[in-house]
Design a protein around this motif. Sequence first.
Motif, short mmCIF file in Angstrom:
data_model
loop_
_atom_site.label_atom_id
_atom_site.label_comp_id
_atom_site.label_asym_id
_atom_site.label_seq_id
_atom_site.Cartn_x
_atom_site.Cartn_y
_atom_site.Cartn_z
N VAL A 204 0.85 -1.20 0.00
CA VAL A 204 0.00 0.00 0.00
C VAL A 204 0.88 1.24 0.00
CG1 VAL A 204 -1.97 -1.12 1.09
CG2 VAL A 204 -0.19 -0.14 2.53
N GLY A 205 2.02 1.13 -0.64
CA GLY A 205 3.00 2.21 -0.60
C GLY A 205 2.58 3.45 -1.36
N GLY A 206 1.76 3.29 -2.40
CA GLY A 206 1.33 4.44 -3.18
C GLY A 206 2.28 4.73 -4.33
N GLY A 207 2.44 6.02 -4.65
CA GLY A 207 3.26 6.44 -5.78
C GLY A 207 4.75 6.30 -5.52
N LYS A 209 7.17 8.53 -5.32
CA LYS A 209 7.74 9.45 -4.32
C LYS A 209 7.50 8.93 -2.90
CE LYS A 209 7.68 14.30 -2.88
NZ LYS A 209 7.10 15.65 -3.13
N ARG A 210 6.29 8.44 -2.66
CA ARG A 210 5.99 7.94 -1.32
C ARG A 210 6.75 6.65 -1.02
NH1 ARG A 210 2.67 8.48 2.90
NH2 ARG A 210 1.83 6.62 3.93
N VAL A 211 6.89 5.78 -2.01
CA VAL A 211 7.65 4.54 -1.81
C VAL A 211 9.10 4.87 -1.47
CG1 VAL A 211 8.62 2.54 -3.01
CG2 VAL A 211 6.18 3.05 -3.19
N LEU A 212 9.67 5.82 -2.19
CA LEU A 212 11.06 6.22 -1.90
C LEU A 212 11.18 6.77 -0.48
CD1 LEU A 212 12.12 7.92 -5.26
CD2 LEU A 212 12.84 5.69 -4.38
N LEU A 213 10.18 7.52 -0.04
CA LEU A 213 10.19 8.06 1.32
C LEU A 213 10.11 6.94 2.35
CD1 LEU A 213 10.25 10.70 2.91
CD2 LEU A 213 7.75 10.75 2.80
N LEU A 214 9.26 5.94 2.10
CA LEU A 214 9.14 4.80 3.00
C LEU A 214 10.44 4.03 3.10
CD1 LEU A 214 5.61 3.52 1.92
CD2 LEU A 214 6.20 4.42 4.18
N VAL A 215 11.02 3.72 1.95
CA VAL A 215 12.27 2.94 1.92
C VAL A 215 13.40 3.72 2.58
CG1 VAL A 215 14.00 1.92 0.41
CG2 VAL A 215 11.58 1.61 -0.11
N THR A 216 13.45 5.03 2.34
CA THR A 216 14.50 5.86 2.95
C THR A 216 14.36 5.88 4.47
OG1 THR A 216 14.63 7.26 0.98
CG2 THR A 216 15.52 8.16 3.03
N SER A 217 13.14 6.02 4.96
CA SER A 217 12.94 6.04 6.41
C SER A 217 13.37 4.72 7.05
CB SER A 217 11.49 6.35 6.76
OG SER A 217 10.63 5.28 6.39
N PHE A 218 13.05 3.62 6.39
CA PHE A 218 13.45 2.30 6.89
C PHE A 218 14.97 2.16 6.87
CE2 PHE A 218 13.99 -2.38 6.14
CZ PHE A 218 13.52 -2.80 7.37
N THR A 219 15.59 2.63 5.79
CA THR A 219 17.04 2.54 5.64
C THR A 219 17.77 3.35 6.70
OG1 THR A 219 16.91 2.15 3.26
CG2 THR A 219 18.98 3.06 4.10
N VAL A 220 17.35 4.61 6.87
CA VAL A 220 18.00 5.48 7.86
C VAL A 220 17.86 4.88 9.26
CG1 VAL A 220 17.90 7.74 8.97
CG2 VAL A 220 17.76 7.56 6.49
N GLU A 264 -6.52 4.15 4.81
CA GLU A 264 -5.51 5.21 4.69
C GLU A 264 -4.37 4.90 5.63
OE1 GLU A 264 -7.10 9.08 5.16
OE2 GLU A 264 -8.55 8.87 3.50
N HIS A 265 -3.15 5.27 5.20
CA HIS A 265 -1.95 4.95 5.98
C HIS A 265 -1.08 6.22 6.07
CE1 HIS A 265 -3.01 0.68 5.55
NE2 HIS A 265 -3.36 1.02 4.32
N ARG A 266 -1.67 7.25 6.69
CA ARG A 266 -0.99 8.56 6.73
C ARG A 266 0.29 8.53 7.55
NH1 ARG A 266 -6.32 12.42 7.82
NH2 ARG A 266 -7.41 11.93 5.85
N HIS A 267 0.35 7.66 8.54
CA HIS A 267 1.51 7.65 9.43
C HIS A 267 2.48 6.51 9.08
CE1 HIS A 267 -0.62 10.60 11.79
NE2 HIS A 267 -1.64 9.77 11.96
N ARG A 268 2.36 5.97 7.89
CA ARG A 268 3.17 4.80 7.54
C ARG A 268 4.67 5.13 7.52
NH1 ARG A 268 2.17 -0.20 5.12
NH2 ARG A 268 0.39 -0.23 6.54
N VAL A 269 5.03 6.35 7.14
CA VAL A 269 6.46 6.70 7.12
C VAL A 269 7.04 6.65 8.53
CG1 VAL A 269 8.15 8.52 6.64
CG2 VAL A 269 6.28 8.10 5.03
N LEU A 270 6.31 7.22 9.51
CA LEU A 270 6.76 7.20 10.90
C LEU A 270 6.80 5.76 11.42
CD1 LEU A 270 7.54 8.59 13.52
CD2 LEU A 270 5.10 8.87 14.02
N VAL A 271 5.76 5.00 11.13
CA VAL A 271 5.71 3.60 11.57
C VAL A 271 6.88 2.82 10.99
CG1 VAL A 271 4.42 1.44 11.34
CG2 VAL A 271 3.22 3.55 11.96
N THR A 272 7.17 3.02 9.71
CA THR A 272 8.28 2.33 9.06
C THR A 272 9.61 2.71 9.69
OG1 THR A 272 7.04 2.30 6.99
CG2 THR A 272 9.41 1.91 6.85
#
Length: 357
Positions: A204-207, A209-220, A264-272
Amino acid sequence: MTWVSPRAVLACLLLAAGAAAAHDADILYIEAHRDSPDAPEVRQVLTLTPETLGRLLAPPVEAASLLTREALHARRDAIAAGVWDAMPLSSGGQPCARTAHGVAPRRAYVALSATFQCPPGRLRQRFSVLARLPPAYRVILGSVTEGEVPGAVFAEASRQELDVPEGGRRTPLSSRFAGWVGLGMRHIFEGVDHLAFLLAVLLVGGGLKRVLLLVTSFTVAHSLTLGAAALGWVVLEGAAARWVEAAIATSIIYVAVENLLRREHRHRVLVTFLFGLIHGFGFAGVLAGYGLGESVVTALLGFNVGVELGQALVVAALLPILRMVQRRPALHTRAVRALSIGILAAGGYWMVERALG
């Protein structure tokens, strides 16, 4: 184009859950110390997990029986016969004579030491010990000559004999770094739990840009905790390490449940990011079990780069498929549901298995 059924992927996840274990440290790390290239005395320190040491004894011994200094010293000679005799060292084509050996427990591993008297010449070592271990095991052979940065070379079942890296004739830094990168990539590809978490996030990553943000947050996040634990700033051992593994399984369950219950998964970046911190401790458990001595910085950087490269390859392979599925809403809904149920079941299995030890 051939479509892969979500049910088929679900079945693969459930099969993988039964085969996957916690992040086992499946290497032996050994350093050779020699004051100069022709000095007669060579000192070696081998670090390995209690589980690995137990496999090498005859008959095999449970890791729990090798956790105290007294238990190790009681088996001192058996350990020497099972380990050092299976790693003969030679110099200039002539065998070295072992004059002393010892054992000592450390935080997350066991340290075995040995002293050899060697004739002049190039050091070479054969790791017949690998024949008694599962095929995935590797030996990392490092060397420290006074005033030199440690070198390292890698042995495996198909390549058991190595020249010991020495001052002035050391393995290039690029080669040593590449070896650790390869180990990091292998652990991400074999880390079914990390891949399951990544898949659950991407479903459910979306577009882009959002996928890159999710992967970056997990990586960092996992880079931060991997570095902190590998450098010894945070120590995880025993029950703490087991609960980290259980927490990784919990993170997989949480994301899978979110996929099933929330639109909706508005806080997915923080959760990741938060769960990425926990996954970093899992990766650190691999390095902690190696007892890396003076090679920890090179190992940390190379291993982390390998993990990131492996993760990037997985995302690059999955993203085009997921984007095509997203263009068919009905198919996307079924795929998210089926895969999330499979991931949830796998995470539940891992959590119970790891919590119970």
